[in-house]
Scaffold this motif. Structure first.
Motif, PDB file in Angstrom:
ATOM      1  N   VAL A 161     -18.162 -92.755 -21.850  1.00  0.00           N
ATOM      2  CA  VAL A 161     -18.519 -92.105 -20.762  1.00  0.00           C
ATOM      3  C   VAL A 161     -20.127 -91.872 -20.624  1.00  0.00           C
ATOM      4  O   VAL A 161     -20.669 -91.714 -21.610  1.00  0.00           O
ATOM      5  CB  VAL A 161     -17.988 -90.657 -20.791  1.00  0.00           C
ATOM      6  CG1 VAL A 161     -18.252 -89.646 -19.619  1.00  0.00           C
ATOM      7  CG2 VAL A 161     -16.493 -90.721 -21.142  1.00  0.00           C
ATOM      8  N   TRP A 162     -20.374 -92.412 -19.653  1.00  0.00           N
ATOM      9  CA  TRP A 162     -21.951 -92.023 -19.152  1.00  0.00           C
ATOM     10  C   TRP A 162     -22.060 -91.236 -17.990  1.00  0.00           C
ATOM     11  O   TRP A 162     -21.385 -91.273 -17.063  1.00  0.00           O
ATOM     12  CB  TRP A 162     -22.705 -93.490 -18.997  1.00  0.00           C
ATOM     13  CG  TRP A 162     -24.077 -93.173 -18.577  1.00  0.00           C
ATOM     14  CD1 TRP A 162     -25.249 -93.083 -19.626  1.00  0.00           C
ATOM     15  CD2 TRP A 162     -24.570 -93.082 -17.407  1.00  0.00           C
ATOM     16  NE1 TRP A 162     -26.483 -93.245 -18.894  1.00  0.00           N
ATOM     17  CE2 TRP A 162     -25.991 -92.966 -17.489  1.00  0.00           C
ATOM     18  CE3 TRP A 162     -24.110 -93.537 -16.196  1.00  0.00           C
ATOM     19  CZ2 TRP A 162     -27.080 -92.804 -16.598  1.00  0.00           C
ATOM     20  CZ3 TRP A 162     -25.319 -93.587 -15.070  1.00  0.00           C
ATOM     21  CH2 TRP A 162     -26.451 -93.179 -15.323  1.00  0.00           C
ATOM     22  N   ASP A 163     -22.873 -90.169 -18.265  1.00  0.00           N
ATOM     23  CA  ASP A 163     -23.066 -89.099 -17.037  1.00  0.00           C
ATOM     24  C   ASP A 163     -24.588 -89.048 -16.596  1.00  0.00           C
ATOM     25  O   ASP A 163     -25.499 -88.985 -17.448  1.00  0.00           O
ATOM     26  CB  ASP A 163     -22.594 -87.754 -17.396  1.00  0.00           C
ATOM     27  CG  ASP A 163     -22.539 -86.974 -16.586  1.00  0.00           C
ATOM     28  OD1 ASP A 163     -23.274 -86.864 -15.439  1.00  0.00           O
ATOM     29  OD2 ASP A 163     -21.442 -86.055 -16.457  1.00  0.00           O
ATOM     30  N   PRO A 164     -24.797 -89.373 -15.342  1.00  0.00           N
ATOM     31  CA  PRO A 164     -26.236 -89.472 -14.861  1.00  0.00           C
ATOM     32  C   PRO A 164     -26.705 -88.177 -14.646  1.00  0.00           C
ATOM     33  O   PRO A 164     -27.858 -87.995 -14.665  1.00  0.00           O
ATOM     34  CB  PRO A 164     -26.010 -90.107 -12.921  1.00  0.00           C
ATOM     35  CG  PRO A 164     -24.624 -89.578 -12.924  1.00  0.00           C
ATOM     36  CD  PRO A 164     -23.873 -89.748 -14.083  1.00  0.00           C
ATOM     37  N   ARG A 165     -26.225 -86.970 -14.929  1.00  0.00           N
ATOM     38  CA  ARG A 165     -26.848 -85.474 -15.430  1.00  0.00           C
ATOM     39  C   ARG A 165     -27.513 -85.623 -16.577  1.00  0.00           C
ATOM     40  O   ARG A 165     -28.391 -85.091 -16.836  1.00  0.00           O
ATOM     41  CB  ARG A 165     -25.751 -84.510 -15.119  1.00  0.00           C
ATOM     42  CG  ARG A 165     -25.332 -84.389 -13.714  1.00  0.00           C
ATOM     43  CD  ARG A 165     -24.207 -83.628 -13.639  1.00  0.00           C
ATOM     44  NE  ARG A 165     -23.135 -83.801 -14.452  1.00  0.00           N
ATOM     45  CZ  ARG A 165     -21.874 -83.478 -14.383  1.00  0.00           C
ATOM     46  NH1 ARG A 165     -21.438 -82.255 -13.850  1.00  0.00           N
ATOM     47  NH2 ARG A 165     -20.632 -83.898 -14.913  1.00  0.00           N
ATOM     48  N   GLU A 178     -29.790 -90.046 -20.816  1.00  0.00           N
ATOM     49  CA  GLU A 178     -30.169 -90.482 -22.050  1.00  0.00           C
ATOM     50  C   GLU A 178     -29.010 -90.767 -23.206  1.00  0.00           C
ATOM     51  O   GLU A 178     -29.246 -91.231 -24.338  1.00  0.00           O
ATOM     52  CB  GLU A 178     -31.279 -89.872 -22.818  1.00  0.00           C
ATOM     53  CG  GLU A 178     -30.987 -88.409 -23.062  1.00  0.00           C
ATOM     54  CD  GLU A 178     -30.949 -87.301 -21.995  1.00  0.00           C
ATOM     55  OE1 GLU A 178     -30.918 -87.714 -20.728  1.00  0.00           O
ATOM     56  OE2 GLU A 178     -30.773 -86.052 -22.259  1.00  0.00           O
ATOM     57  N   LEU A 179     -27.913 -90.089 -22.596  1.00  0.00           N
ATOM     58  CA  LEU A 179     -26.760 -89.988 -23.387  1.00  0.00           C
ATOM     59  C   LEU A 179     -25.661 -90.989 -23.173  1.00  0.00           C
ATOM     60  O   LEU A 179     -25.476 -91.119 -22.123  1.00  0.00           O
ATOM     61  CB  LEU A 179     -26.157 -88.448 -23.663  1.00  0.00           C
ATOM     62  CG  LEU A 179     -27.011 -87.334 -24.183  1.00  0.00           C
ATOM     63  CD1 LEU A 179     -26.269 -86.022 -24.184  1.00  0.00           C
ATOM     64  CD2 LEU A 179     -27.747 -87.750 -25.563  1.00  0.00           C
ATOM     65  N   LEU A 180     -24.826 -91.370 -24.346  1.00  0.00           N
ATOM     66  CA  LEU A 180     -23.979 -92.293 -23.825  1.00  0.00           C
ATOM     67  C   LEU A 180     -22.533 -91.697 -24.926  1.00  0.00           C
ATOM     68  O   LEU A 180     -23.055 -91.307 -26.173  1.00  0.00           O
ATOM     69  CB  LEU A 180     -24.170 -93.526 -24.262  1.00  0.00           C
ATOM     70  CG  LEU A 180     -22.947 -94.722 -23.848  1.00  0.00           C
ATOM     71  CD1 LEU A 180     -23.437 -95.243 -22.549  1.00  0.00           C
ATOM     72  CD2 LEU A 180     -22.806 -95.786 -24.952  1.00  0.00           C
ATOM     73  N   HIS A 181     -21.432 -91.645 -24.540  1.00  0.00           N
ATOM     74  CA  HIS A 181     -20.408 -90.973 -25.373  1.00  0.00           C
ATOM     75  C   HIS A 181     -19.259 -91.960 -25.396  1.00  0.00           C
ATOM     76  O   HIS A 181     -18.270 -92.032 -24.730  1.00  0.00           O
ATOM     77  CB  HIS A 181     -20.061 -89.616 -24.690  1.00  0.00           C
ATOM     78  CG  HIS A 181     -20.958 -88.628 -24.573  1.00  0.00           C
ATOM     79  ND1 HIS A 181     -21.478 -88.046 -25.785  1.00  0.00           N
ATOM     80  CD2 HIS A 181     -21.544 -87.979 -23.495  1.00  0.00           C
ATOM     81  CE1 HIS A 181     -22.087 -87.180 -25.233  1.00  0.00           C
ATOM     82  NE2 HIS A 181     -22.194 -87.009 -23.908  1.00  0.00           N
TER      83      HIS A 181
END
Ligand SMILES: [Zn+2]
Length: 164
Positions: free
Chosen positions: A94-98, A101-104
């Protein structure tokens, strides 16, 4: 550590760096359960989005979950982008534009040997179906919704971040 992952049919391979790779957070929300975790929950890891490398990008499809609105009118689309393999359906990350810098990544897609979490955290229990047992170890924590700590803070407060 470098997390190496693949979908089941191997059409998508990826790697991403993470310094907080403990698979401790079990999410029982309906989106995670249905897209990534048939046993009742899915485990999201936290990694550094900038380090993501993907082979087989053409086989990726993005799902943005539809969220039910409280007034029953329409509903919104989640900005979070759930990447899965369009050939075999494996949930990958999951990647969230909010939080760009994080990727899950889903722990289920990772082939690297992950460290065993000393305790687990069960979240979104309000959305858990009744058939899933409320099993939880002695040291585990439970949350009806979101947990009290981010994945980063959980690792940091237990001294489990390998470098910073
Ligand atoms: Zn696949």
């Amino acid at each position: 550590m470098v997390l190496e992952g693949t979908c089941h049919c191997q059409s998508v391979r990826f790697s991403v760096r993470s310094n907080k790779p403990y698979p401790y957070m079990y999410c029982y929300c309906s989106i995670c359960r249905k897209t990534g975790g048939g046993s009742g929950s899915a485990i999201n890891l936290s990694a550094d989005a900038a380090s993501l490398e993907v082979e087989g990008k053409k086989n990726l499809t993005v799902y943005q979950a539809r969220l039910d609105s409280e007034d029953g009118e329409g509903g919104e689309t989640s900005p979070a982008e759930r990447n899965f393999c369009s050939r075999c359906g494996s949930a990958l990350w999951v990647w969230d534009p909010r939080w760009p810098e994080l990727l899950h990544p889903f722990a289920s897609a990772i082939d690297s040997v992950l460290p065993r979490a000393p305790e687990r955290c069960h979240i979104m229990l309000d959305f858990k179906p009744k058939w899933v047992p409320p099993s939880s170890g002695k040291r585990d924590s439970q949350f009806r919704g979101y947990p009290d700590q981010s994945i980063h803070d959980w690792h940091q407060s237990r001294g489990l971040i390998s470098y910073e």
